[in-house]
Scaffold this active site. Structure first.
Site, mmCIF file in Angstrom:
data_model
loop_
_atom_site.group_PDB
_atom_site.id
_atom_site.type_symbol
_atom_site.label_atom_id
_atom_site.label_comp_id
_atom_site.label_asym_id
_atom_site.label_seq_id
_atom_site.Cartn_x
_atom_site.Cartn_y
_atom_site.Cartn_z
ATOM 1 N N CYS A 57 4.174 -6.984 8.061
ATOM 2 C CA CYS A 57 4.973 -6.456 9.169
ATOM 3 C C CYS A 57 5.068 -7.492 10.277
ATOM 4 C CB CYS A 57 4.342 -5.168 9.711
ATOM 5 S SG CYS A 57 5.298 -4.366 11.028
ATOM 6 N N GLY B 242 5.115 -2.165 7.410
ATOM 7 C CA GLY B 242 6.483 -2.621 7.643
ATOM 8 C C GLY B 242 7.230 -1.769 8.641
ATOM 9 N N CYS C 289 -2.818 -2.501 14.958
ATOM 10 C CA CYS C 289 -2.487 -2.237 13.554
ATOM 11 C C CYS C 289 -2.861 -3.406 12.644
ATOM 12 C CB CYS C 289 -0.994 -1.937 13.436
ATOM 13 S SG CYS C 289 -0.467 -1.490 11.779
ATOM 14 N N SER D 179 7.356 5.648 17.038
ATOM 15 C CA SER D 179 6.015 5.200 17.404
ATOM 16 C C SER D 179 6.063 4.747 18.865
ATOM 17 C CB SER D 179 5.567 4.046 16.499
ATOM 18 O OG SER D 179 5.419 4.488 15.167
ATOM 19 N N LEU D 180 5.534 5.551 19.751
ATOM 20 C CA LEU D 180 5.618 5.266 21.188
ATOM 21 C C LEU D 180 4.312 4.652 21.704
ATOM 22 C CD1 LEU D 180 7.538 5.527 23.617
ATOM 23 C CD2 LEU D 180 6.476 7.752 24.093
ATOM 24 N N CYS E 229 2.144 -5.034 16.514
ATOM 25 C CA CYS E 229 1.431 -4.020 17.295
ATOM 26 C C CYS E 229 -0.059 -4.360 17.325
ATOM 27 C CB CYS E 229 1.659 -2.634 16.709
ATOM 28 S SG CYS E 229 3.388 -2.107 16.778
ATOM 29 N N CYS F 86 -3.199 1.613 7.894
ATOM 30 C CA CYS F 86 -2.183 0.742 7.304
ATOM 31 C C CYS F 86 -2.653 -0.704 7.270
ATOM 32 C CB CYS F 86 -0.885 0.835 8.109
ATOM 33 S SG CYS F 86 -0.011 2.383 7.885
ATOM 34 N N GLU G 25 0.814 -1.205 0.000
ATOM 35 C CA GLU G 25 0.000 0.000 0.000
ATOM 36 C C GLU G 25 0.852 1.261 0.000
ATOM 37 O OE1 GLU G 25 -3.657 -1.779 2.730
ATOM 38 O OE2 GLU G 25 -2.254 -0.334 3.577
ATOM 39 N N CYS H 180 3.109 8.474 1.594
ATOM 40 C CA CYS H 180 3.487 7.530 2.645
ATOM 41 C C CYS H 180 3.680 6.167 1.996
ATOM 42 C CB CYS H 180 2.391 7.478 3.716
ATOM 43 S SG CYS H 180 2.741 6.313 5.057
#
Length: 343
Positions: free
Chosen positions: A111, A158, A118, A213-214, A115, A332, A91, A104
Site C-alpha cells: 500500500c 491496499g 498500519c 477511513s477517517l 498511514c 493488515c 492477505e 476481507c
C-alpha cells in the site's frame, strides 16, 4: 500477470475470446461458470471442456496459490496468505459471523497510502491486483474453508480507489448472475478518501456500501496519521461522501481506529460528533491492532465506551468492532511481512 487473463474477463469478453480461438461459442459460458460459479482452482477440473482447449486456457489463467493460513482459536477467524504468479504475496481474512460469513480481501500488493498506524504500508505498494487476483482470494478461501460467503469487504492491504478500474471489474464479475452472484448490497469498499474517485464510484450507480477511513476529527491531527489528508481536507472528503450517500441512498460508514493518547480524548469525540451530526452516518470504532514496527496501542475499554457515549449524544449510530483474529496476526499486513515481502 497474463496478457489475456480469462479470470478477469466479463462474460461478453470471454465470448469474444472463445470466438477468436475458433471454439464453439457455448464454451464461453461453460468456462465462466467453472471459474466463477464453481470457482475451480485448476483447468483440469473443467470436465466438460476438451483437453486441447484446457491447455490453452491454462496458459491464460491468472493463478492465485495458497501459501499458508492461520485460524484463531478464540473466534474461528482464518487469515490466509496467497501468492501471485510473480511472487507477490497478499492477505485475505475469512470471518465467521452468526449472520453469515464475511471475507476481507486485498486490492493491492502492499500500500502506498503511508498511514502511520498500519503495517500494510510498510515497504510501499508493489502493484495493483487484477480483478482475477481479487476474485481468486475469495475462491481459494472458500474452497479451503468449505463454506460460502455472504459478505465481501475490500478493506485489506491496499487502497481500492487507487486500483479503480480493476475494482469495478471485480465487483461486476462477483455479482454477475452467471458467476458467484453475490448481492451488490453485500459488498463494502473502504478507502482513505481519494475524493475524485469517491464521486466517480457514486456515479457508477452500483449501490455498494462505502466506508471512509477517517481516524481523526481534525485536518491537523489527520495529517499526522494519514498522508492523504495533505491532499484532501476533511471538509471536501465528507462533501464527497455526502454526494455518495445522496446518489446511492446507501449509508456511509466511518471507520475510526482508536489509539491510546492519540485520537481518543473526549475533545476528539466531541469534535467528531459535531462534524458528523445530522449526516446519518454510521461510525465503526476500531481498537487499533498493535503492530511490531509501530508504537500505537489500542485505547482502553473505558475510553472506547466513553468515546461511543459522546458520539451517541450527537445522535450518531455507533458500534465497536469486535476484535477478531488478534492471536493470528490479523492486523493488515502483518502476516505478509512475517513471510517476507517481494521487492
Amino acid at each position: 500477470m497474463k496478457d489475456q487473463d480469462i479470470s478477469s474477463m466479463y462474460l461478453e469478453e470471454l465470448n469474444e475470446y472463445v470466438i477468436e480461438q475458433g471454439w464453439p461459442k457455448f464454451r464461453a459460458k461453460q468456462i465462466y461458470e467453472w471459474l466463477h460459479k464453481k470457482h475451480i482452482d485448476s483447468v483440469d477440473k473443467m470436465t466438460n471442456i476438451p483437453k486441447d482447449i484446457r491447455s490453452v486456457l491454462d496458459e491464460n489463467l491468472c493463478k492465485v496459490s495458497y501459501v499458508t493460513h492461520q485460524t484463531s482459536v478464540s473466534d474461528g477467524t482464518s487469515k490466509f496468505l496467497f501468492s501471485m504468479e510473480d511472487g507477490q504475496r497478499i492477505e485475505t481474512v475469512f470471518m465467521p459471523y452468526h449472520h453469515g460469513n464475511s471475507i476481507c480481501i486485498s486490492s493491492q500488493a502492499g500500500c502506498a497510502m503511508g498511514c502511520a498506524f498500519c503495517a500494510s504500508t510498510i515497504g510501499g505498494c508493489k502493484r495493483n491486483l487484477t480483478a482475477g487476483e481479487m476474485l481468486g482470494q475469495i475462491y481459494m478461501a472458500v474452497n479451503t474453508v468449505g463454506e460460502d460467503i455472504s459478505n465481501v469487504v475490500v478493506m485489506g492491504t491496499g487502497e481500492p480507489l487507487q486500483n479503480y478500474d480493476n475494482l469495478i471489474r471485480f465487483i461486476k464479475i462477483l455479482t454477475s448472475e452467471e458467476g458467484y452472484n453475490l448481492s451488490i448490497r453485500n459488498i463494502t469498499v473502504s478507502s482513505c478518501g481519494i475524493v475524485p474517485n469517491i464521486r466517480r464510484l457514486a456515479d457508477e450507480g452500483m449501490g455498494i456500501t462505502f466506508a471512509l477511513s477517517l481516524h481523526a476529527p481534525t485536518d491537523e491531527k489527520r495529517k499526522t496519521l494519514m498522508p492523504i489528508a495533505n491532499s484532501y481536507s476533511i471538509k471536501e472528503t465528507l462533501e464527497a461522501t455526502d454526494y455518495y450517500f445522496n446518489k446511492t441512498g446507501r449509508r456511509i460508514t466511518i471507520e475510526y481506529s482508536l489509539m491510546g493518547g492519540i485520537n481518543d480524548s473526549d475533545q476528539d469525540a466531541e469534535t467528531l460528533g459535531r462534524l458528523l451530526k445530522g449526516r446519518g452516518y454510521h461510525v465503526n470504532l476500531i481498537p487499533v491492532n498493535p503492530v511490531d514496527e509501530r508504537s500505537f496501542t489500542p485505547s482502553s475499554k473505558a475510553k472506547i465506551a466513553e468515546f461511543k457515549k459522546i458520539l451517541e449524544k450527537y445522535g450518531i449510530n455507533v458500534t465497536i468492532r469486535r476484535g477478531m483474529g488478534s492471536d493470528i496476526d490479523a492486523a493488515c499486513g502483518q502476516l505478509r511481512r512475517k513471510y517476507g515481502v517481494i521487492t
